[in-house]
Design a protein around this motif. Structure first.
Motif, PDB file in Angstrom:
ATOM      1  N   ARG A 118       0.838  -1.169   0.000  1.00  0.00           N
ATOM      2  CA  ARG A 118       0.000   0.000   0.000  1.00  0.00           C
ATOM      3  C   ARG A 118       0.890   1.241   0.000  1.00  0.00           C
ATOM      4  N   VAL A 119       0.544   2.189  -0.848  1.00  0.00           N
ATOM      5  CA  VAL A 119       1.303   3.432  -0.958  1.00  0.00           C
ATOM      6  C   VAL A 119       0.507   4.526  -0.252  1.00  0.00           C
ATOM      7  N   SER A 120       1.146   5.203   0.697  1.00  0.00           N
ATOM      8  CA  SER A 120       0.416   6.206   1.484  1.00  0.00           C
ATOM      9  C   SER A 120       0.897   7.630   1.264  1.00  0.00           C
ATOM     10  N   SER A 121       1.907   7.820   0.412  1.00  0.00           N
ATOM     11  CA  SER A 121       2.378   9.183   0.145  1.00  0.00           C
ATOM     12  C   SER A 121       2.976   9.260  -1.255  1.00  0.00           C
ATOM     13  N   VAL A 122       3.077  10.476  -1.762  1.00  0.00           N
ATOM     14  CA  VAL A 122       3.681  10.691  -3.073  1.00  0.00           C
ATOM     15  C   VAL A 122       5.151  10.294  -3.042  1.00  0.00           C
ATOM     16  N   LYS A 123       5.829  10.620  -1.960  1.00  0.00           N
ATOM     17  CA  LYS A 123       7.239  10.269  -1.826  1.00  0.00           C
ATOM     18  C   LYS A 123       7.439   8.754  -1.918  1.00  0.00           C
ATOM     19  N   GLN A 124       6.591   8.006  -1.248  1.00  0.00           N
ATOM     20  CA  GLN A 124       6.684   6.549  -1.272  1.00  0.00           C
ATOM     21  C   GLN A 124       6.385   6.019  -2.677  1.00  0.00           C
ATOM     22  N   ILE A 130       6.919   7.558  -5.516  1.00  0.00           N
ATOM     23  CA  ILE A 130       8.075   7.871  -6.362  1.00  0.00           C
ATOM     24  C   ILE A 130       9.209   6.885  -6.092  1.00  0.00           C
ATOM     25  N   LEU A 131       9.424   6.558  -4.834  1.00  0.00           N
ATOM     26  CA  LEU A 131      10.475   5.602  -4.501  1.00  0.00           C
ATOM     27  C   LEU A 131      10.177   4.210  -5.061  1.00  0.00           C
ATOM     28  N   LEU A 132       8.913   3.804  -5.024  1.00  0.00           N
ATOM     29  CA  LEU A 132       8.543   2.476  -5.494  1.00  0.00           C
ATOM     30  C   LEU A 132       8.431   2.382  -7.020  1.00  0.00           C
ATOM     31  N   LEU A 133       7.859   3.417  -7.634  1.00  0.00           N
ATOM     32  CA  LEU A 133       7.550   3.350  -9.062  1.00  0.00           C
ATOM     33  C   LEU A 133       8.489   4.146  -9.951  1.00  0.00           C
ATOM     34  N   GLY A 134       9.126   5.139  -9.379  1.00  0.00           N
ATOM     35  CA  GLY A 134       9.959   6.032 -10.177  1.00  0.00           C
ATOM     36  C   GLY A 134       9.189   7.302 -10.529  1.00  0.00           C
ATOM     37  N   PHE A 135       9.921   8.383 -10.698  1.00  0.00           N
ATOM     38  CA  PHE A 135       9.285   9.675 -10.933  1.00  0.00           C
ATOM     39  C   PHE A 135       8.483   9.708 -12.227  1.00  0.00           C
ATOM     40  N   ASP A 136       9.052   9.170 -13.318  1.00  0.00           N
ATOM     41  CA  ASP A 136       8.361   9.217 -14.610  1.00  0.00           C
ATOM     42  C   ASP A 136       7.011   8.517 -14.565  1.00  0.00           C
ATOM     43  N   ARG A 137       6.985   7.336 -13.978  1.00  0.00           N
ATOM     44  CA  ARG A 137       5.721   6.593 -13.915  1.00  0.00           C
ATOM     45  C   ARG A 137       4.689   7.330 -13.066  1.00  0.00           C
ATOM     46  N   VAL A 138       5.101   7.871 -11.937  1.00  0.00           N
ATOM     47  CA  VAL A 138       4.172   8.615 -11.083  1.00  0.00           C
ATOM     48  C   VAL A 138       3.656   9.844 -11.826  1.00  0.00           C
ATOM     49  N   GLN A 139       4.534  10.525 -12.542  1.00  0.00           N
ATOM     50  CA  GLN A 139       4.130  11.708 -13.305  1.00  0.00           C
ATOM     51  C   GLN A 139       3.110  11.333 -14.386  1.00  0.00           C
TER      52      GLN A 139
END
Length: 83
Positions: free
Chosen positions: A1-7, A9-18
């Motif tokens: 479960r992802v509970s923050s944007v920071k988490q 980004i760490l799990l998926l990478g910045f490009d994917r989150v964007q």
């Protein structure tokens, strides 16, 4: 479960989150403007999820690109439904 944007980004990478947040923003806007497109948007998300799995099986290195292509596969139909 992802509970923050920071988490995320760490799990998926910045490009994917964007990319995912951009798509979510567009879909949120469309759904607010025309609630009747909900079924079309659900179909888009299902296609996107299948696309990411197929990309992995095919060895395509940029799964987020495959996801976005699947997500927008019926963009014309969604555009017509909104208007």
């Amino acid at each position: 479960r992802v509970s923050s944007v920071k988490q995320a980004i760490l799990l998926l990478g910045f490009d994917r989150v964007q990319h995912l947040s951009s798509a979510a923003s567009v879909f949120d806007h469309l759904q607010k403007k025309a609630p009747a497109v909900e079924e079309l948007l659900a179909l888009s998300v299902l296609t996107a999820n299948q696309s990411i799995e197929l990309a992995a099986q095919a060895g395509f290195g940029k799964a987020e690109v495959a996801y976005l292509c699947g997500l927008f596969r019926n963009l014309g139909e969604v555009t017509v439904a909104v208007h």
